[in-house]
Design an enzyme around this catalytic site. Structure first.
Site, PDB file in Angstrom:
ATOM      1  N   HIS A  24       0.951  -1.276   0.005  1.00  0.00           N
ATOM      2  CA  HIS A  24      -0.031  -0.140   0.014  1.00  0.00           C
ATOM      3  C   HIS A  24       0.857   1.251   0.021  1.00  0.00           C
ATOM      4  O   HIS A  24       1.401   1.725   1.203  1.00  0.00           O
ATOM      5  CB  HIS A  24      -0.862  -0.033   1.223  1.00  0.00           C
ATOM      6  CG  HIS A  24      -1.752  -1.219   1.307  1.00  0.00           C
ATOM      7  ND1 HIS A  24      -3.048  -1.536   1.007  1.00  0.00           N
ATOM      8  CD2 HIS A  24      -1.589  -2.651   1.978  1.00  0.00           C
ATOM      9  CE1 HIS A  24      -3.655  -2.563   0.964  1.00  0.00           C
ATOM     10  NE2 HIS A  24      -2.804  -3.130   1.762  1.00  0.00           N
ATOM     11  N   ARG A  73       0.206   4.274  -0.623  1.00  0.00           N
ATOM     12  CA  ARG A  73      -0.335   5.397  -0.025  1.00  0.00           C
ATOM     13  C   ARG A  73      -0.206   6.618  -0.996  1.00  0.00           C
ATOM     14  O   ARG A  73      -0.588   6.515  -2.290  1.00  0.00           O
ATOM     15  CB  ARG A  73       0.210   5.970   1.157  1.00  0.00           C
ATOM     16  CG  ARG A  73       0.013   4.719   2.533  1.00  0.00           C
ATOM     17  CD  ARG A  73      -1.158   4.350   2.636  1.00  0.00           C
ATOM     18  NE  ARG A  73      -1.236   3.306   3.860  1.00  0.00           N
ATOM     19  CZ  ARG A  73      -2.062   2.606   4.031  1.00  0.00           C
ATOM     20  NH1 ARG A  73      -3.112   2.234   3.103  1.00  0.00           N
ATOM     21  NH2 ARG A  73      -2.166   1.780   5.331  1.00  0.00           N
ATOM     22  N   ASN A  86      -6.932   0.401  -2.446  1.00  0.00           N
ATOM     23  CA  ASN A  86      -7.642   1.057  -1.252  1.00  0.00           C
ATOM     24  C   ASN A  86      -7.107   2.463  -1.073  1.00  0.00           C
ATOM     25  O   ASN A  86      -6.930   2.856   0.045  1.00  0.00           O
ATOM     26  CB  ASN A  86      -7.834   0.178  -0.097  1.00  0.00           C
ATOM     27  CG  ASN A  86      -6.440  -0.205   0.359  1.00  0.00           C
ATOM     28  OD1 ASN A  86      -5.362  -0.169  -0.110  1.00  0.00           O
ATOM     29  ND2 ASN A  86      -6.521  -0.561   1.553  1.00  0.00           N
ATOM     30  N   GLU A 126      -6.540  -6.200  -3.822  1.00  0.00           N
ATOM     31  CA  GLU A 126      -7.144  -6.976  -2.930  1.00  0.00           C
ATOM     32  C   GLU A 126      -8.721  -6.837  -2.655  1.00  0.00           C
ATOM     33  O   GLU A 126      -9.206  -5.749  -2.585  1.00  0.00           O
ATOM     34  CB  GLU A 126      -6.640  -7.098  -1.509  1.00  0.00           C
ATOM     35  CG  GLU A 126      -6.669  -5.681  -0.668  1.00  0.00           C
ATOM     36  CD  GLU A 126      -5.990  -5.985   0.564  1.00  0.00           C
ATOM     37  OE1 GLU A 126      -6.497  -6.695   1.400  1.00  0.00           O
ATOM     38  OE2 GLU A 126      -4.815  -5.254   0.746  1.00  0.00           O
ATOM     39  N   HIS A 165      -8.897 -10.562   0.067  1.00  0.00           N
ATOM     40  CA  HIS A 165      -8.615 -10.463   1.523  1.00  0.00           C
ATOM     41  C   HIS A 165      -9.789 -11.115   1.968  1.00  0.00           C
ATOM     42  O   HIS A 165     -11.019 -10.731   2.240  1.00  0.00           O
ATOM     43  CB  HIS A 165      -8.705  -8.816   1.812  1.00  0.00           C
ATOM     44  CG  HIS A 165      -8.654  -8.599   3.167  1.00  0.00           C
ATOM     45  ND1 HIS A 165      -7.490  -7.709   3.625  1.00  0.00           N
ATOM     46  CD2 HIS A 165      -9.183  -9.044   4.305  1.00  0.00           C
ATOM     47  CE1 HIS A 165      -7.505  -7.461   5.090  1.00  0.00           C
ATOM     48  NE2 HIS A 165      -8.722  -8.532   5.254  1.00  0.00           N
ATOM     49  N   ASP A 208       2.241  -6.724   2.591  1.00  0.00           N
ATOM     50  CA  ASP A 208       1.366  -6.094   2.983  1.00  0.00           C
ATOM     51  C   ASP A 208       1.658  -4.854   3.618  1.00  0.00           C
ATOM     52  O   ASP A 208       1.006  -4.489   4.564  1.00  0.00           O
ATOM     53  CB  ASP A 208       0.310  -6.967   3.766  1.00  0.00           C
ATOM     54  CG  ASP A 208      -1.202  -6.365   4.057  1.00  0.00           C
ATOM     55  OD1 ASP A 208      -1.284  -5.161   3.228  1.00  0.00           O
ATOM     56  OD2 ASP A 208      -2.032  -6.710   4.839  1.00  0.00           O
TER      57      ASP A 208
HETATM   58  O1  DOR Z   1      -4.251  -4.004   8.167  1.00  0.00           O
HETATM   59  C1  DOR Z   1      -4.506  -3.869   7.074  1.00  0.00           C
HETATM   60  N1  DOR Z   1      -4.077  -2.687   6.440  1.00  0.00           N
HETATM   61  N2  DOR Z   1      -4.728  -4.786   6.220  1.00  0.00           N
HETATM   62  C2  DOR Z   1      -5.503  -4.557   5.132  1.00  0.00           C
HETATM   63  O2  DOR Z   1      -6.052  -5.167   4.393  1.00  0.00           O
HETATM   64  C3  DOR Z   1      -5.466  -2.947   4.593  1.00  0.00           C
HETATM   65  C4  DOR Z   1      -4.330  -2.378   5.047  1.00  0.00           C
HETATM   66  C5  DOR Z   1      -4.297  -0.911   4.926  1.00  0.00           C
HETATM   67  O3  DOR Z   1      -4.482  -0.411   3.824  1.00  0.00           O
HETATM   68  O4  DOR Z   1      -3.968  -0.056   6.020  1.00  0.00           O
HETATM   69 ZN    ZN Z   2      -5.740  -7.022   2.991  1.00  0.00          ZN
END
Ligand code: DOR
Ligand code: ZN
Length: 453
Positions: free
Chosen positions: A91, A93, A123, A174, A208, A318
């Site tokens: 991720h 960001r 996401n 995911e 997920h 992750d």
């Molecule tokens: O702990 C998590 N954080 N699990 C996820 O699936 C998303 C992730 C996030 O984007 O912060």
């Molecule tokens: Zn996830």
């Protein structure tokens, strides 16, 4: 083998007139070069042989005794030389979440951990669920990333799957079968429909899989209980039932040995370093640095996960950074997520030095297997391979969060032994050496459905 990646300097995202560079033809890959841009000397290959590796135009051109002259040679005596990792769950960001991480800080963290390709999760804010959002995300990464990258499409009830595929989504998900940070869950009916569409593109759906019970989420034990091991197993089975069309499935961050058993025959399985190296018992009960989805499990469950090491297809981090301020709130309000792209391979290599796992497994699970699953050209030791390598000393050091490059500035892995790369090579260029970053030519890897317009 042509047209498999996009040199990002040639990319004009909004009009999508991306120019692909054919870079590897069979004849060129196998010929003995008259000169090389870079030669890695005295590389201990996984099969035990010692060889020199010549690289030209981002591709391995020669493996064997020393070839012709080179612009640069690196003596690899005493080092572990690995094909660089592809972290297929990151991720990054950026955008309005840049206080947590952005492409510049996240990609530095990746390179300093021996990862040269990251697959960014959708996401984000806004989520990557429209072609415009995906193109803008590619543009953002292109503008700031020091490492190569691919971008996944989100999966919601109304995501235009075919359009996302044609603008270059690497994979789908995911896909949240239970809600998590910045990820809304979809229903079984919506997932069934989405999998039908993803399958019609011959694309990969990444899932997920969790099940959430109601109750108070006030510490790591209750977090583990509410998002339980048995719930994860149930979610894997439910997702299998939704897959009425035989879509290619990949289960993200499986946290228990039982879910890996449940996923057998349904799809490939990914495990994170935090579920392998951390348990909730290693933290104070309300320590939010250990809050993540799926949760850290018990020490016994962590050991059980190592027990199915051979059945884990892929290790991915992750990497999910949040700011320290966001984490310093009462447990129930704290966001879930652990940063880990920089420590993933280093933790595994410390386990190699401790003779817990073979080096070949680390190469397989962090580099070859994710590349094969996603259709990214292999990095490695054969002529024609992508010339992405990471060179490691044979000594472990305790992880010091102050030495890491993620903007979040903390690491729940602090103090654990790890082996960090001395030098990282991306596309034949040294992009990281003894703590210094150097410019390179990162690439965008679009998915197989990419259709330049
Ligand atoms: O702990 C998590 N954080 N699990 C996820 O699936 C998303 C992730 C996030 O984007 O912060
Ligand atoms: Zn996830």
């Amino acid at each position: 083998m042509s047209n498999w990646f996009i040199r990002i300097e040639n990319l004009s995202v909004h009009i999508m007139t991306a120019i692909s560079m054919p870079i590897c033809s069979g004849e060129k890959a196998c010929s003995m070069p008259s000169s090389c841009a870079i030669v890695l000397r005295n590389v201990s290959l996984p099969e035990g042989r010692v060889a020199d590796i010549g690289v030209m135009d981002g591709i391995v051109t020669h493996v064997g005794a020393a070839g012709g002259p080179a612009d640069r040679t690196i003596d690899c005596t005493g080092l572990m030389v690995l094909p660089a990792a592809v972290d297929m769950h990151v991720h990054m960001r950026g955008g309005s979440q840049s206080a947590k991480e952005d492409w510049a800080s996240g990609s530095r963290s990746a390179l300093a951990g021996g990862v040269t390709v990251v697959v960014d999760q959708p996401n984000t804010i806004p989520p990557i669920t429209t072609p415009d959002a995906l193109c803008a995300r590619v543009f953002e990464a292109k503008s700031h990333s020091l490492c190569s990258f691919a971008i996944n499409s989100g999966v919601t009830f109304d995501t235009p799957v075919k359009a996302m595929w044609s603008v270059g989504a690497m994979a789908f998900g995911e896909t949240f079968y239970a809600p998590s940070s910045y990820g809304e869950a979809i229903t079984p009916e919506e997932l069934t429909t989405a999998l039908r569409e993803i399958q019609s593109c011959c694309a990969l759906a990444t899932i997920h899989a969790e099940e959430i019970a109601s109750g108070e989420d006030h510490d790591l034990s209750s977090h583990d209980r509410l998002r339980s091991c048995s719930g994860e197993v149930q979610a894997v089975r439910d997702v299998g039932r939704c897959n009425t069309v035989g879509c290619r499935l990949h289960f993200c961050h499986m946290s228990t040995h039982a879910s890996i058993t449940a996923a057998a025959g349904l799809g490939s399985v990914e495990v994170t370093p935090h579920h392998l190296f951390l348990s909730r018992e290693q933290f104070a009960p309300e320590d939010t640095l250990g809050k993540v989805n799926p949760p850290l499990r018990s020490e016994q469950e962590r050991k059980n996960l190592w027990g199915v090491w051979d059945r884990i297809d892929i290790i991915a981090s992750d990497h999910a950074p949040h700011t320290s301020g966001e984490k310093q709130v009462p447990f129930e309000k704290a966001p879930s997520g652990i940063p880990g792209v920089e420590t993933m391979v280093p933790l595994l290599l410390a386990a190699v030095l401790e003779k817990k796992i073979p080096l070949a497994d680390v190469i397989r699970k962090t580099s070859q297997a994710p590349a094969e699953l996603l259709g990214i050209p292999l990095a490695g030791f054969a002529p024609g391979n992508r010339a992405d390598f990471s060179l490691y000393p044979k000594t472990a050091v305790p992880i010091d969060p102050d030495m890491l490059h993620s903007r979040c500035g903390y690491s729940p892995f602090a103090g654990l032994p790890a082996v960090f790369p001395r030098t990282v090579i991306l596309g034949g260029d040294v992009v990281y050496d003894e703590g210094e970053f150097h410019p390179g030519s990162p690439a965008w890897f679009p998915g197989k459905g990419f259709f330049p317009r």
